[in-house]
Design a protein around this motif. Structure first.
Motif, PDB file in Angstrom:
ATOM      1  N   PHE A  11       1.336  11.706  -9.089  1.00  0.00           N
ATOM      2  CA  PHE A  11       2.459  10.638  -8.852  1.00  0.00           C
ATOM      3  C   PHE A  11       1.831   9.796  -7.531  1.00  0.00           C
ATOM      4  O   PHE A  11       2.110   8.614  -7.722  1.00  0.00           O
ATOM      5  N   LEU A  12       0.995  10.463  -6.948  1.00  0.00           N
ATOM      6  CA  LEU A  12       0.029   9.436  -5.812  1.00  0.00           C
ATOM      7  C   LEU A  12      -0.877   8.322  -6.635  1.00  0.00           C
ATOM      8  O   LEU A  12      -1.004   7.271  -6.075  1.00  0.00           O
ATOM      9  N   ALA A  13      -1.634   8.976  -7.567  1.00  0.00           N
ATOM     10  CA  ALA A  13      -2.443   8.220  -8.337  1.00  0.00           C
ATOM     11  C   ALA A  13      -1.676   7.010  -8.944  1.00  0.00           C
ATOM     12  O   ALA A  13      -2.111   5.940  -9.097  1.00  0.00           O
ATOM     13  N   ALA A  14      -0.456   7.301  -9.515  1.00  0.00           N
ATOM     14  CA  ALA A  14       0.385   6.330 -10.254  1.00  0.00           C
ATOM     15  C   ALA A  14       0.742   5.064  -9.313  1.00  0.00           C
ATOM     16  O   ALA A  14       0.883   4.043  -9.428  1.00  0.00           O
ATOM     17  N   ALA A  15       0.977   5.695  -7.953  1.00  0.00           N
ATOM     18  CA  ALA A  15       1.585   4.823  -6.726  1.00  0.00           C
ATOM     19  C   ALA A  15       0.458   3.868  -6.310  1.00  0.00           C
ATOM     20  O   ALA A  15       0.584   2.670  -5.848  1.00  0.00           O
ATOM     21  N   ALA A  16      -0.674   4.041  -6.692  1.00  0.00           N
ATOM     22  CA  ALA A  16      -2.067   3.518  -6.112  1.00  0.00           C
ATOM     23  C   ALA A  16      -2.196   2.458  -7.459  1.00  0.00           C
ATOM     24  O   ALA A  16      -3.148   1.705  -7.427  1.00  0.00           O
ATOM     25  N   VAL A  26      12.054   0.873 -10.596  1.00  0.00           N
ATOM     26  CA  VAL A  26      10.804   0.504 -10.329  1.00  0.00           C
ATOM     27  C   VAL A  26       9.985   1.214 -11.382  1.00  0.00           C
ATOM     28  O   VAL A  26       9.947   2.420 -11.375  1.00  0.00           O
ATOM     29  N   VAL A  27       8.983   0.695 -11.975  1.00  0.00           N
ATOM     30  CA  VAL A  27       7.885   1.230 -12.772  1.00  0.00           C
ATOM     31  C   VAL A  27       6.418   1.245 -12.244  1.00  0.00           C
ATOM     32  O   VAL A  27       6.172  -0.040 -11.915  1.00  0.00           O
ATOM     33  N   GLY A 109      -0.591  -5.710 -18.163  1.00  0.00           N
ATOM     34  CA  GLY A 109      -1.507  -5.979 -16.979  1.00  0.00           C
ATOM     35  C   GLY A 109      -0.955  -6.980 -15.934  1.00  0.00           C
ATOM     36  O   GLY A 109      -1.742  -7.401 -15.070  1.00  0.00           O
ATOM     37  N   LYS A 110       0.303  -7.311 -16.008  1.00  0.00           N
ATOM     38  CA  LYS A 110       0.870  -8.480 -15.098  1.00  0.00           C
ATOM     39  C   LYS A 110       1.728  -7.888 -14.065  1.00  0.00           C
ATOM     40  O   LYS A 110       2.524  -8.593 -13.450  1.00  0.00           O
ATOM     41  N   GLY A 111       1.814  -6.522 -13.668  1.00  0.00           N
ATOM     42  CA  GLY A 111       2.490  -6.160 -12.798  1.00  0.00           C
ATOM     43  C   GLY A 111       1.959  -6.441 -11.325  1.00  0.00           C
ATOM     44  O   GLY A 111       1.005  -7.074 -11.152  1.00  0.00           O
ATOM     45  N   ASP A 112       2.753  -6.096 -10.177  1.00  0.00           N
ATOM     46  CA  ASP A 112       2.451  -6.462  -8.896  1.00  0.00           C
ATOM     47  C   ASP A 112       1.499  -5.324  -8.488  1.00  0.00           C
ATOM     48  O   ASP A 112       1.425  -4.285  -8.788  1.00  0.00           O
ATOM     49  N   PRO A 113       0.363  -5.665  -7.490  1.00  0.00           N
ATOM     50  CA  PRO A 113      -0.195  -4.775  -6.952  1.00  0.00           C
ATOM     51  C   PRO A 113       0.393  -3.592  -6.151  1.00  0.00           C
ATOM     52  O   PRO A 113       1.487  -4.067  -5.753  1.00  0.00           O
ATOM     53  N   PRO A 114      -0.208  -2.481  -5.907  1.00  0.00           N
ATOM     54  CA  PRO A 114       0.491  -1.425  -5.324  1.00  0.00           C
ATOM     55  C   PRO A 114       0.815  -1.789  -3.636  1.00  0.00           C
ATOM     56  O   PRO A 114      -0.002  -2.775  -3.211  1.00  0.00           O
ATOM     57  N   ARG A 115       1.442  -1.557  -3.075  1.00  0.00           N
ATOM     58  CA  ARG A 115       1.949  -1.695  -1.709  1.00  0.00           C
ATOM     59  C   ARG A 115       1.073  -1.067  -0.754  1.00  0.00           C
ATOM     60  O   ARG A 115       0.682  -1.479   0.375  1.00  0.00           O
ATOM     61  N   PHE A 116       0.368  -0.012  -1.215  1.00  0.00           N
ATOM     62  CA  PHE A 116      -0.623   0.728  -0.369  1.00  0.00           C
ATOM     63  C   PHE A 116      -1.756   1.346  -1.230  1.00  0.00           C
ATOM     64  O   PHE A 116      -1.459   1.331  -2.332  1.00  0.00           O
ATOM     65  N   ARG A 117      -2.907   1.704  -0.533  1.00  0.00           N
ATOM     66  CA  ARG A 117      -3.838   2.346  -1.470  1.00  0.00           C
ATOM     67  C   ARG A 117      -4.205   3.397  -0.771  1.00  0.00           C
ATOM     68  O   ARG A 117      -4.245   3.713   0.368  1.00  0.00           O
ATOM     69  N   ASN A 120      -3.137   6.973   2.883  1.00  0.00           N
ATOM     70  CA  ASN A 120      -2.647   6.466   4.041  1.00  0.00           C
ATOM     71  C   ASN A 120      -1.670   5.321   3.617  1.00  0.00           C
ATOM     72  O   ASN A 120      -2.009   4.539   2.966  1.00  0.00           O
ATOM     73  N   ARG A 121      -0.246   5.441   3.887  1.00  0.00           N
ATOM     74  CA  ARG A 121       0.743   4.760   3.441  1.00  0.00           C
ATOM     75  C   ARG A 121       0.852   3.836   4.813  1.00  0.00           C
ATOM     76  O   ARG A 121       1.515   4.102   5.702  1.00  0.00           O
ATOM     77  N   GLY A 122       0.672   2.762   4.709  1.00  0.00           N
ATOM     78  CA  GLY A 122       0.860   1.512   5.777  1.00  0.00           C
ATOM     79  C   GLY A 122      -0.145   1.937   6.947  1.00  0.00           C
ATOM     80  O   GLY A 122      -1.236   2.257   6.608  1.00  0.00           O
ATOM     81  N   GLY A 123       0.108   1.934   8.208  1.00  0.00           N
ATOM     82  CA  GLY A 123      -0.565   2.117   9.483  1.00  0.00           C
ATOM     83  C   GLY A 123      -2.222   2.013   9.042  1.00  0.00           C
ATOM     84  O   GLY A 123      -2.660   2.098   8.140  1.00  0.00           O
ATOM     85  N   ARG A 124      -2.685   1.989  10.280  1.00  0.00           N
ATOM     86  CA  ARG A 124      -4.203   1.793  10.148  1.00  0.00           C
ATOM     87  C   ARG A 124      -4.892   3.125  10.453  1.00  0.00           C
ATOM     88  O   ARG A 124      -4.506   3.744  11.496  1.00  0.00           O
ATOM     89  N   GLY A 125      -5.610   3.624   9.501  1.00  0.00           N
ATOM     90  CA  GLY A 125      -6.396   4.888   9.814  1.00  0.00           C
ATOM     91  C   GLY A 125      -7.721   4.599  10.511  1.00  0.00           C
ATOM     92  O   GLY A 125      -7.839   3.503  10.892  1.00  0.00           O
ATOM     93  N   ARG A 126      -8.381   5.644  10.634  1.00  0.00           N
ATOM     94  CA  ARG A 126      -9.785   5.466  11.215  1.00  0.00           C
ATOM     95  C   ARG A 126     -10.631   4.626  10.562  1.00  0.00           C
ATOM     96  O   ARG A 126     -11.388   4.029  11.045  1.00  0.00           O
TER      97      ARG A 126
END
Length: 132
Positions: A11-16, A26-27, A109-117, A120-126
């Protein structure tokens, strides 16, 4: 036979991967490295209600995907269908149309890019500049 996604990492791989949002759902679609059968998963966020409501949304999504004519799920792809509040209220034929249109757009191939990669969802990591 279409397999179902069961592991969190799938599921996380699909979210990216690519995303296509419609009123009813949402697909997310991810291209795998193999040419196996397409795999699908269904999820609903807790924000939409208790377990009874979330399960009704998932059942409605599953049935719409099952009976949608013209739905082209490609080999070597993972698809995640995410329920929304409108999934319960929307006309069933319109929901099927949203699913088919979103899947078709992602296959082109015309979908929107993912909201996070990544993890780490959002926030700034190290790695993204936060100082130790």
């Amino acid at each position: 036979m279409i397999e179902h996604l069961k592991r969190r990492q799938d599921f996380l791989a699909a979210a990216a991967a690519l995303v296509c949002a419609r009123r009813g759902c949402v697909v997310q679609a991810r291209v795998r490295d193999d040419q196996g059968e397409p795999r699908i998963g269904f999820t609903v966020t807790r924000k939409l209600g208790n377990a009874v409501v979330r399960n009704r949304i998932k059942r409605r999504l599953r049935e719409a995907v099952r009976v949608a004519s013209g739905l082209d799920l490609r080999r070597g792809h993972d698809y995640v269908f995410i329920g929304r509040a409108a999934t319960l209220e929307q006309n069933f034929n319109d929901l099927k149309g949203d699913i088919v249109a979103a899947a078709q757009r992602l296959n082109e191939g015309k979908g929107d890019p993912p909201r996070f990669r990544g993890k780490n969802r959002g926030g700034r990591g190290r790695a993204e500049g936060r100082k130790n």
